[in-house]
Design a protein around this motif. Sequence first.
Motif, short mmCIF file in Angstrom:
data_model
loop_
_atom_site.label_atom_id
_atom_site.label_comp_id
_atom_site.label_asym_id
_atom_site.label_seq_id
_atom_site.Cartn_x
_atom_site.Cartn_y
_atom_site.Cartn_z
N ALA A 193 0.84 -1.20 0.00
CA ALA A 193 0.00 0.00 0.00
C ALA A 193 0.88 1.25 0.00
N THR A 194 0.67 2.10 -1.00
CA THR A 194 1.51 3.27 -1.21
C THR A 194 0.64 4.50 -1.40
N LEU A 195 1.03 5.61 -0.82
CA LEU A 195 0.21 6.82 -0.82
C LEU A 195 0.27 7.56 -2.15
N THR A 196 -0.28 6.94 -3.16
CA THR A 196 -0.51 7.61 -4.42
C THR A 196 -1.76 8.48 -4.27
N THR A 197 -2.14 9.18 -5.32
CA THR A 197 -3.29 10.08 -5.24
C THR A 197 -4.55 9.35 -4.81
N ALA A 198 -4.77 8.15 -5.35
CA ALA A 198 -5.98 7.40 -5.01
C ALA A 198 -6.05 7.10 -3.52
N ARG A 220 3.25 -0.04 10.53
CA ARG A 220 2.17 0.81 11.01
C ARG A 220 1.95 2.07 10.16
N ARG A 221 2.24 1.97 8.88
CA ARG A 221 1.99 3.11 7.99
C ARG A 221 2.01 2.63 6.54
N MET A 222 1.45 3.46 5.66
CA MET A 222 1.55 3.24 4.23
C MET A 222 2.93 3.71 3.74
N GLY A 223 3.32 3.21 2.58
CA GLY A 223 4.56 3.67 1.98
C GLY A 223 4.36 4.97 1.22
N VAL A 250 8.57 -4.00 -1.39
CA VAL A 250 8.70 -2.67 -0.79
C VAL A 250 7.35 -2.39 -0.15
N GLU A 251 7.15 -2.94 1.06
CA GLU A 251 5.79 -3.04 1.58
C GLU A 251 5.67 -2.99 3.10
#
Length: 260
Positions: A193-198, A220-223, A250-251
């Motif tokens: 899970a990565t903090l892209t726009t979506a 405990r966080r998004m990438g 990378v996760e």
Amino acid sequence: MTETNSLGLAGKNGLVTAAGDGIGRASALAFAAAGARVLISDIAPEGLEETARLIRETGGTFETLIGDASLESVAEETVARVVELWGSLDFAHNNAGIGTANSPFADQDRAAWERVFSVNVFGTMTFMKHELRQMEKQGSGAIVNTASMAGKNGSPGLSAYVASKWAVNGMTQTAALEYAAKGIRVNSICPGATLTTALRNWKASSPDAYDAVAASIPMRRMGEPEEQAAAVVWLCSAQASYITGTLLNVEGGDGILGKP
């Protein structure tokens, strides 16, 4: 020696697809910061122009190309343009990909599968085809494909996307074996899970659900997109010169739990 210089990318030439946002934009900026010349492409001109502006502000060298990464003509044109501009293709980040709406397998529509595969599988395949041809002429090069942790595990409701990313990982390892003796390295990153726009939009609209998912990740966080980009640039760099065929997680630890 600085960290940037130690990457060995100064003066190198390459491309990044889907560079108009998210991981692709972060990757393009990171390559430019490392001193590389980079052709950035995307199907959406607005996002691509913003990436171009950001690179321009840092003094990086780049060229833009608007095109649909699912088309082989675009793949051929993109590779040829890099060589025409700068003389070689030293690295490539094949990042273009799309997802699908969540639905049970038995409710899946063939047309939706074909669209996902046209970009994620056939688009990646045709870019790799033309990149490998050019790199074989040179006797060197590095390719990184954006796969997914969904390309290593199942994920309920996302069968088309999952199947496409397994295919990307399979292509990555097959090409790595075929071209290892020719001086070409091929790897993929498998983002969690990565903090892209979506995901940023989802975080704003559903903060409780977002926080629950983030809390389930061992770190405990998004990438961040920049963390994915750092892995891409490293895999293309001199520091990763003995690495090929790797499907790099990378996760934040989700892969240890077997989560997609």
